[in-house]
Design a protein around this motif. Structure first.
Motif, mmCIF file in Angstrom:
data_model
loop_
_atom_site.group_PDB
_atom_site.id
_atom_site.type_symbol
_atom_site.label_atom_id
_atom_site.label_comp_id
_atom_site.label_asym_id
_atom_site.label_seq_id
_atom_site.Cartn_x
_atom_site.Cartn_y
_atom_site.Cartn_z
ATOM 1 N N GLU A 12 0.216 -1.157 -0.004
ATOM 2 C CA GLU A 12 -0.239 -0.165 0.034
ATOM 3 C C GLU A 12 0.557 1.567 0.012
ATOM 4 O OE1 GLU A 12 -3.361 2.132 2.537
ATOM 5 O OE2 GLU A 12 -2.701 0.192 2.960
ATOM 6 N N ALA A 13 1.617 1.348 0.900
ATOM 7 C CA ALA A 13 2.942 2.799 0.533
ATOM 8 C C ALA A 13 3.733 2.404 -0.547
ATOM 9 C CB ALA A 13 3.709 2.226 1.701
ATOM 10 N N ARG A 14 3.523 1.063 -1.083
ATOM 11 C CA ARG A 14 4.606 1.589 -3.026
ATOM 12 C C ARG A 14 3.299 2.140 -3.574
ATOM 13 N NH1 ARG A 14 8.875 3.600 -2.954
ATOM 14 N NH2 ARG A 14 10.082 1.553 -1.663
ATOM 15 N N TYR A 15 2.849 1.660 -3.762
ATOM 16 C CA TYR A 15 1.058 1.896 -4.641
ATOM 17 C C TYR A 15 0.198 2.761 -4.054
ATOM 18 C CZ TYR A 15 4.066 -2.100 -7.373
ATOM 19 O OH TYR A 15 4.971 -2.350 -7.691
ATOM 20 N N GLY A 16 -0.026 2.902 -2.985
ATOM 21 C CA GLY A 16 -1.362 4.221 -2.778
ATOM 22 C C GLY A 16 -2.413 2.654 -2.765
ATOM 23 N N GLN A 17 -3.214 3.387 -3.420
ATOM 24 C CA GLN A 17 -4.757 3.003 -3.729
ATOM 25 C C GLN A 17 -4.848 2.519 -5.098
ATOM 26 O OE1 GLN A 17 -6.626 2.597 -1.144
ATOM 27 N NE2 GLN A 17 -5.159 2.887 0.055
ATOM 28 N N GLU A 31 11.167 -7.991 1.101
ATOM 29 C CA GLU A 31 10.777 -7.107 2.178
ATOM 30 C C GLU A 31 11.338 -6.054 2.112
ATOM 31 O OE1 GLU A 31 9.927 -9.451 5.883
ATOM 32 O OE2 GLU A 31 8.026 -9.655 4.920
ATOM 33 N N ALA A 32 12.644 -6.003 2.214
ATOM 34 C CA ALA A 32 13.419 -5.028 2.979
ATOM 35 C C ALA A 32 14.017 -3.759 1.291
ATOM 36 C CB ALA A 32 14.746 -5.567 2.443
ATOM 37 N N LEU A 33 14.072 -4.862 0.333
ATOM 38 C CA LEU A 33 13.492 -3.592 -0.871
ATOM 39 C C LEU A 33 12.175 -3.309 -1.316
ATOM 40 C CD1 LEU A 33 15.080 -6.539 -3.720
ATOM 41 C CD2 LEU A 33 16.022 -4.292 -2.684
ATOM 42 N N LEU A 34 11.451 -3.985 -0.813
ATOM 43 C CA LEU A 34 10.197 -2.691 -1.131
ATOM 44 C C LEU A 34 10.011 -1.911 0.031
ATOM 45 C CD1 LEU A 34 9.155 -4.910 -2.653
ATOM 46 C CD2 LEU A 34 6.959 -5.116 -1.747
ATOM 47 N N ALA A 35 10.887 -1.808 1.237
ATOM 48 C CA ALA A 35 10.544 -0.849 1.639
ATOM 49 C C ALA A 35 11.904 0.712 1.745
ATOM 50 C CB ALA A 35 11.014 -1.184 3.997
ATOM 51 N N ARG A 199 13.438 12.553 12.170
ATOM 52 C CA ARG A 199 12.798 13.279 10.387
ATOM 53 C C ARG A 199 13.038 12.430 9.748
ATOM 54 N NH1 ARG A 199 17.536 17.862 9.970
ATOM 55 N NH2 ARG A 199 18.939 15.683 10.839
ATOM 56 N N PRO A 200 11.881 12.057 10.135
ATOM 57 C CA PRO A 200 11.236 10.300 9.070
ATOM 58 C C PRO A 200 11.139 10.336 7.785
ATOM 59 C CG PRO A 200 9.693 10.719 10.855
ATOM 60 C CD PRO A 200 10.717 11.221 10.920
ATOM 61 N N SER A 201 11.784 9.679 7.196
ATOM 62 C CA SER A 201 11.214 9.626 5.809
ATOM 63 C C SER A 201 10.726 8.908 5.668
ATOM 64 C CB SER A 201 12.556 9.574 4.358
ATOM 65 O OG SER A 201 12.866 8.314 4.850
ATOM 66 N N ALA A 202 9.722 8.970 3.817
ATOM 67 C CA ALA A 202 8.195 7.959 3.582
ATOM 68 C C ALA A 202 8.980 6.844 2.273
ATOM 69 C CB ALA A 202 7.112 8.975 3.697
ATOM 70 N N VAL A 203 8.148 5.934 2.729
ATOM 71 C CA VAL A 203 8.208 5.488 0.949
ATOM 72 C C VAL A 203 6.913 5.920 0.373
ATOM 73 C CG1 VAL A 203 7.376 3.090 -0.399
ATOM 74 C CG2 VAL A 203 8.358 3.331 2.335
ATOM 75 N N HIS A 204 7.999 6.473 -0.863
ATOM 76 C CA HIS A 204 7.029 7.198 -2.003
ATOM 77 C C HIS A 204 6.140 6.367 -2.870
ATOM 78 C CE1 HIS A 204 9.622 10.350 -0.721
ATOM 79 N NE2 HIS A 204 8.975 11.598 -1.631
ATOM 80 N N PRO A 205 5.293 6.911 -3.184
ATOM 81 C CA PRO A 205 4.314 5.399 -4.574
ATOM 82 C C PRO A 205 4.930 5.352 -5.579
ATOM 83 C CG PRO A 205 2.788 7.253 -3.653
ATOM 84 C CD PRO A 205 4.519 7.880 -3.331
ATOM 85 N N ARG A 206 4.476 4.416 -6.455
ATOM 86 C CA ARG A 206 5.171 4.842 -7.347
ATOM 87 C C ARG A 206 3.720 4.083 -8.230
ATOM 88 N NH1 ARG A 206 9.368 6.209 -6.245
ATOM 89 N NH2 ARG A 206 11.611 4.666 -5.655
ATOM 90 N N PRO A 207 3.645 4.803 -10.171
ATOM 91 C CA PRO A 207 3.003 3.964 -10.421
ATOM 92 C C PRO A 207 2.486 2.377 -10.826
ATOM 93 C CG PRO A 207 4.414 5.245 -11.964
ATOM 94 C CD PRO A 207 4.727 4.999 -10.607
ATOM 95 N N ALA A 208 1.390 2.141 -10.612
ATOM 96 C CA ALA A 208 0.553 0.428 -10.649
ATOM 97 C C ALA A 208 2.129 -0.511 -11.335
ATOM 98 C CB ALA A 208 -0.801 0.239 -11.038
ATOM 99 N N GLN A 209 1.924 -1.528 -11.777
ATOM 100 C CA GLN A 209 2.971 -2.402 -12.196
ATOM 101 C C GLN A 209 2.368 -2.443 -14.097
ATOM 102 O OE1 GLN A 209 3.661 -6.232 -11.261
ATOM 103 N NE2 GLN A 209 5.186 -5.149 -9.175
ATOM 104 N N ASP A 210 0.753 -2.304 -14.203
ATOM 105 C CA ASP A 210 0.850 -2.217 -15.562
ATOM 106 C C ASP A 210 1.323 -1.360 -16.262
ATOM 107 O OD1 ASP A 210 -1.089 -0.616 -15.365
ATOM 108 O OD2 ASP A 210 -2.590 -1.865 -14.978
ATOM 109 N N VAL A 211 1.777 -0.180 -15.469
ATOM 110 C CA VAL A 211 2.425 1.326 -16.041
ATOM 111 C C VAL A 211 3.478 0.403 -16.528
ATOM 112 C CG1 VAL A 211 3.127 3.942 -15.762
ATOM 113 C CG2 VAL A 211 0.506 2.655 -14.987
ATOM 114 N N VAL A 212 4.888 0.015 -15.914
ATOM 115 C CA VAL A 212 6.236 -0.363 -16.503
ATOM 116 C C VAL A 212 6.234 -2.008 -17.230
ATOM 117 C CG1 VAL A 212 6.353 1.705 -14.713
ATOM 118 C CG2 VAL A 212 6.616 -0.657 -14.619
#
Length: 279
Positions: A12-17, A31-35, A199-212
């Motif tokens: 959810e953090a990586r792709y949002g909704q 898991e580490a890569l996705l985080a 001062r934590p950072s966050a996981v930025h969302p990426r486009p859905a997989q079917d885009v790339v």
């Protein structure tokens, strides 16, 4: 991390909704890569003893084209040099990154054909390949693969970092600052250190997989088929972390404009001066 809800949270953090893949093959490394998240705020702690050597060992374990090892790493921790690196991240149109001066270490990843050029000359051969674009790409890709391995290793031992493409804004000055030989240039920098928990950072969302992801053949999709969902994920992320309201499309327009180059439009001239003829 093993609970399914925690893994769902990573997706959810990586792709949002947006739609998320349902058949991920999970393990700790995945898991580490996705985080992964970019870290720009660090504590004052220096790198732990052995951290740099660990990063380099991991970097050297990356693939290297034709086993030629055409990259090098310049690790900078001297405060005065880091301050100068922070200055070099500035451009004509955009302000730079002052956190570079505060980072415990800045790693400069170098596409480096100087060693192999010298070996070839010493053995009485003509290193003609260095004149061509493909050789430039080989060395640049080698450096990028090594750097990504290095960053993954840094994260595995509790560090964090962020890439600094802005260090190409003043490529010639940077090469002179660190004494690079001909046939070498800094592809990008990387600030690393212990992430500041305040001062934590966050996981930025990426486009859905079917885009790339394309299967068998490239499939061109009209922008309107996918952009709205990603814009929503992008907007939700920025709202959650108190960032100013803007669209991803606006970022694309800025990034595709000449002003974004911010000095990098001179890179070809610098490369040619350093021996890369780019034929």
């Amino acid at each position: 991390m093993t609970d399914s809800w925690q893994r769902d949270a990573l997706l959810e953090a990586r792709y949002g909704q947006q739609a998320t893949p349902e058949n991920i093959i999970w393990n700790e490394q995945i898991e580490a890569l996705l985080a992964h998240r970019s870290v720009r705020a660090f504590t004052d702690e220096p790198l732990p003893n052995g951290a740099l050597e660990t990063v380099v060992a991991a970097a050297q374990s990356a693939s290297t084209s034709s086993n030629l090892h055409q990259w090098s790493l310049v690790a900078v921790s001297d405060p005065e040099t880091k301050a100068e690196l922070a200055r070099l991240t500035h451009g004509v149109e955009f302000t730079g990154f002052e956190f570079v001066a505060q980072a415990p270490s800045v790693l400069l990843w170098v596409a480096d054909m100087s060693r192999n050029h010298a070996i070839s000359v010493e053995l009485g051969s003509k290193p003609l390949v260095t004149d061509y674009v493909d050789a430039f790409l080989m060395a640049s890709i080698d450096a990028a693969l090594a750097a990504q391995n290095g960053l993954v290793a840094a994260e595995a031992i509790g560090l964090g970092g962020v890439y600094l493409g802005s260090l190409r804004n003043h490529a010639k000055e940077l090469a002179d600052l660190i004494g690079l030989p001909s046939y070498a240039y800094v592809v990008f920098g990387m600030a690393i250190g212990t992430p500041d928990p305040h001062r934590p950072s966050a996981v930025h969302p990426r486009p859905a997989q079917d885009v790339v992801l394309h299967r068998e053949r490239y499939r061109t999709r009209p922008t309107e088929e996918w952009i709205e969902d990603y814009e929503t994920a992008f907007k939700d992320f920025r709202a959650e972390y108190g960032l100013r309201d803007k669209t991803w499309s606006h970022s694309v327009v800025v990034g595709m404009g000449l002003d974004y180059m911010d000095g990098r439009e001179n890179l070809r001239r610098t490369l040619e001066e350093r021996g890369y003829l780019l034929r």
